[in-house]
Structure formats: structure tokens, C-alpha cells
Design a protein around this motif. Structure first.
Motif, short mmCIF file in Angstrom:
data_model
loop_
_atom_site.label_atom_id
_atom_site.label_comp_id
_atom_site.label_asym_id
_atom_site.label_seq_id
_atom_site.Cartn_x
_atom_site.Cartn_y
_atom_site.Cartn_z
N PRO A 97 0.82 -1.22 0.00
CA PRO A 97 0.00 0.00 0.00
C PRO A 97 0.86 1.27 0.00
N GLN A 98 1.99 1.23 0.70
CA GLN A 98 2.88 2.39 0.74
C GLN A 98 3.46 2.68 -0.64
N LEU A 99 3.80 1.62 -1.36
CA LEU A 99 4.37 1.79 -2.69
C LEU A 99 3.31 2.27 -3.69
N ILE A 100 2.09 1.79 -3.52
CA ILE A 100 0.99 2.24 -4.38
C ILE A 100 0.81 3.75 -4.26
N GLN A 101 0.95 4.26 -3.05
CA GLN A 101 0.81 5.71 -2.83
C GLN A 101 1.90 6.50 -3.55
N LYS A 102 3.05 5.87 -3.77
CA LYS A 102 4.17 6.56 -4.41
C LYS A 102 4.12 6.49 -5.94
N MET A 103 3.31 5.57 -6.48
CA MET A 103 3.29 5.43 -7.94
C MET A 103 2.54 6.61 -8.56
N PRO A 104 3.04 7.11 -9.70
CA PRO A 104 2.43 8.28 -10.33
C PRO A 104 1.28 7.91 -11.27
N PHE A 105 0.46 6.97 -10.85
CA PHE A 105 -0.69 6.55 -11.67
C PHE A 105 -1.94 6.66 -10.80
N SER A 106 -3.04 6.96 -11.45
CA SER A 106 -4.29 7.11 -10.71
C SER A 106 -4.84 5.77 -10.26
N SER A 107 -4.43 4.69 -10.94
CA SER A 107 -4.93 3.36 -10.62
C SER A 107 -4.03 2.30 -11.23
N LEU A 108 -4.23 1.07 -10.78
CA LEU A 108 -3.52 -0.05 -11.39
C LEU A 108 -3.93 -0.22 -12.84
N GLN A 109 -5.18 0.07 -13.12
CA GLN A 109 -5.68 -0.05 -14.49
C GLN A 109 -4.93 0.88 -15.43
#
Length: 417
Positions: A97-109
């Protein structure tokens, strides 16, 4: 966030995956390191895969294995804006979850759609990654759907079947576009299916290795040659082993060595067999050695078969083999080397440590152990134990001669004559 790979990444993919026969993987690795240091997240992601061992990259590139660095690089790739890094982190369980917050994408999709776009343009690596999202059910998380999203269990089941089955076409595309590894998952998909959702289709798996061999993939040339050999098509197997060997697959050199050493399907040629083994032991551009080839070549040097007898070379080869895969073959020869001082300093303790645990000793091994105990070589003298070993060496003349030096007393005790 690029919608396509950089020139450096494209070239690295060619060297590392699409054209393994060119044996330029280390050049590709250097390109990735440079691009990663410059902030290219896709390069960082692929570099991480290169550090994860032969499950993820051709072993004969000789890349180092470093799981800790690979994990750090995967995380870094996401922070650098790599959609590829997001999908591979998700596949390896690193997308926290911490890494998801750092990704520059609005979603996995959004990340998936970027990779899908590159896959649709014909890139084999991305086609393989997309195939994996369907094969391993990652699409469920990407799309944010589960059983509760459907009106009935049957509807959810149908959703799973429709998506899982998409992996086949993506793996096929990847396979034909340079990703030899796609055949592994295709083979599993065809032979095992997927739970009760996808039925096995074993007939489709039948020609995978042949297809890969014809596409020029060294790994598949090895597998296909194995299949031909098992089917009794020795002449064809030899030709494919030769192709795989020339393309850098050390197992192919090993099999050729065995065939020429034993005259299996070819004219016996000990000299050429030794050449083949040598190429398997130290293949070009490969940091690894082939254990079986090291064993067999060591035996040839020890016995002077096909090569000039060289105990030092033999001993070094047995050590290589032992370090890679300890088995009775190299243990027996190492024991002899230490006992006689052939190729190494004489060491009776080492000799005993290699020879005594063998489950199926041969006459010379029994003789050596008998000598060690009867004469107290590196162990307290134990004539009774030594004599028992010497008696087991029934067909070894030296053992019979040594046994003449000892006798049993009237009270059944073994003593020196």
C-alpha cells in the motif's frame, strides 16, 4: 512517464531476451545499469529481473543474483514512474500500500493500460507481462472486481474464464516475438489447465519446444533435442544439440560430450567428447559451470582418456563439480585424489571423509578405506575394521596383497603378521 520504452531499454531487451543466441547479455545489462542511474524506471525494473536468477533470465548471461538489490530496484522503478515496475511488483508481491501511494498513476488499471499499449505495438516482453496478468489472475486486482461485483457465482465464474483464457494469445505472441520464457507458462496452461475453470489441452503443448527450437531459442533447442533423444531419433537430436551448443546452451555441449564419449548414435570420439565437456564447463559469456560436464571431463583427465593425463586439472574439475552438486561420482574421485596425492596434497582425513559415506563403494574405494584403517592413516589404527574393507575389495589385487599382512589370532583378534 513514457508511453514506450527508451532506446536503451529496447536494445537491452534485444540482447537479454529476444536474441539470446547472440550472447550479448552483458552489454544489455550494462545498458540497463546506465539508464537506470539516469532515472529510467523501465530500465530499473528490467535490471531487477536480471538479478533474480535463471527463473527470470537466461542463466548463460552470467548475471549476478542479488535478491535484496532486486527488491530495492523494483521499488525504485515504481517511484521512477514505470508502469512495468508496477505490474511486476504486483506479480512478485512487492506492491505494498505504501508503494501504491508513491506510484504516479491514478490506478492499477492506468498502469496496465500503458503496458497493454506497448504490448499491442508488438513488444514481446510486454506481451509476456500482459499474459502473466491473466495467467496469474492479477487482472482481478487490476480491475478491482471480485465475486461481490457480480449478480451470481456463475457470472463471476464466467468472468474468470474469459479473462484467464486471454493469457494464451498473449503468451503465443510473446513466444513468437522473442520471449522464450513464455513457453513455460504456456506449457503449464496447456498441460494443467486452471483449476476447474480451464480444461487441459495437452495436444497444444506437444510442439512447443520444437517451435522454440526453430525460432532459435537455445533453451528450447536443448529441450527439443532431449525429446528427440527420448524418442530414439538420435541423429536429429545430435543436430539440435549442436545448434543449441553453438548458440551458447552448455547442457547441449554436455549431452554431445556424453554421446561422443560413449558412441551413442555417433562414432565414438574421446578427444571431441573432451572438447564438448570443456565448453560446457566454461561456456562463453556464462559465469556458471555444468556439474556433469566437470565430473566427466575430470574423469577423462584422471584416466588419461581422450586427453593427456593431468591429475591437477582433474582435481580442479572435481572440485568445481563438488561445489555445484555433490554426488557419489565426484566424491569417489576426490577421495582418490586426496589418498594418493594426485593433483593435490595428500590428505588421508579428506580421503576418508569423501569415501566412507558412499552408499555403493567400488573395489578401489574399499581398498583405500582398508589401508586407512589398517595402517592408521589419519585415524587411530583399527586393523579389524580395515581388514573388513579389504575383504570387500574382492577383485582388487592390491587389496589381496595388503590383506596378507594381517591375520586373526586364536581369540579372533586381527593383528599385523
Amino acid at each position: 512517464m513514457s508511453k514506450g520504452f527508451s532506446t536503451e531499454v529496447k536494445q537491452a531487451l534485444k540482447y537479454i531476451y529476444y536474441d539470446t543466441a547472440a550472447q550479448r547479455g552483458k552489454e544489455g545489462f550494462a545498458l540497463l545499469e546506465k539508464a537506470s542511474a539516469a532515472g529510467d524506471g523501465d530500465a530499473t525494473c528490467i535490471l531487477a529481473r536480471c538479478l533474480c536468477g535463471s527463473q527470470y533470465v537466461w542463466a548463460c548471461h552470467g548475471f549476478p543474483e542479488d535478491d535484496e538489490r532486486a527488491t530495492r530496484l523494483l521499488h525504485k522503478s515504481v517511484e521512477q514512474g514505470s508502469a512495468l515496475g508496477v505490474l511486476i511488483c504486483m506479480r512478485t508481491g512487492e506492491l505494498t500500500p505504501q508503494l501504491i501511494q508513491k506510484m504516479p498513476f491514478s490506478s492499477l488499471q492506468e498502469a496496465f493500460d500503458m503496458i497493454l499499449d506497448i504490448a499491442e505495438s508488438g513488444d514481446g516482453f510486454c506481451q509476456y507481462v500482459v499474459g502473466n496478468t491473466y495467467f496469474w489472475w492479477d487482472f482481478v486486482d487490476i480491475q478491482g472486481r471480485d465475486a461481490s461485483s457480480f449478480p451470481t457465482p456463475a457470472a463471476f465464474r464466467q468472468y474468470l474464464i474469459e479473462n484467464i483464457s486471454k493469457c494464451e494469445s498473449w503468451f503465443q505472441k510473446a513466444f513468437h516475438n522473442g520471449m522464450y520464457a513464455a513457453a513455460d507458462n504456456l506449457y503449464q496452461y496447456y498441460t494443467k489447465g486452471d483449476e476447474d475453470l480451464i480444461a487441459p489441452q495437452p495436444k497444444k503443448a506437444k510442439d512447443l519446444w520444437k517451435t522454440g527450437a526453430e525460432l532459435g531459442y537455445p533453451v528450447d533447442q536443448h529441450f527439443y533435442a532431449d525429446d528427440l533423444l527420448d524418442a530414439g531419433k538420435t541423429a536429429e537430436a545430435v543436430e539440435w544439440y549442436k545448434k543449441g551448443a553453438q548458440n551458447g546452451q552448455p547442457e547441449c555441449w554436455y549431452h554431445l560430450g556424453e554421446m561422443y564419449e560413449n558412441g551413442k548414435g555417433v562414432a565414438k570420439d574421446l578427444s571431441y567428447a573432451a572438447e564438448c565437456y570443456a565448453k560446457a564447463v566454461t561456456p562463453t559469456n556464462c559465469a556458471s559451470h555444468h556439474s556433469g560436464a566437470a565430473e566427466n571431463l575430470g574423469a577423462m583427465y584422471y584416466e588419461g582418456k581422450g586427453v593427456a593425463q593431468d591429475f591437477s586439472r582433474a582435481f580442479s574439475l572435481f572440485k568445481i563439480s563438488q561445489d555445484l552438486d555433490s554426488d557419489a561420482f565426484n566424491r569417489r574421485y576426490l577421495g582418490k585424489c586426496y589418498f594418493y596425492g594426485r593433483g593435490t596434497q595428500q590428505d588421508y582425513r579428506q580421503a576418508r571423509s569423501f569415501l566412507e559415506p558412499l552408499a555403493t563403494p567400488e573395489d578401489e574405494t574399499f581398498y583405500i578405506l582398508g589401508m586407512i584403517y589398517c595402517r592408521g592413516l589419519g585415524v587411530p589404527e583399527d586393523i579389524a575394521k580395515g581388514a573388513e574393507y579389504l575383504k570387500k575389495a574382492k577383485n582388487y589385487p592390491a587389496a589381496k596383497e595388503e590383506l596378507k599382512n594381517y591375520k586373526k589370532t586364536l581369540f579372533g583378534k586381527w593383528v599385523r603378521r
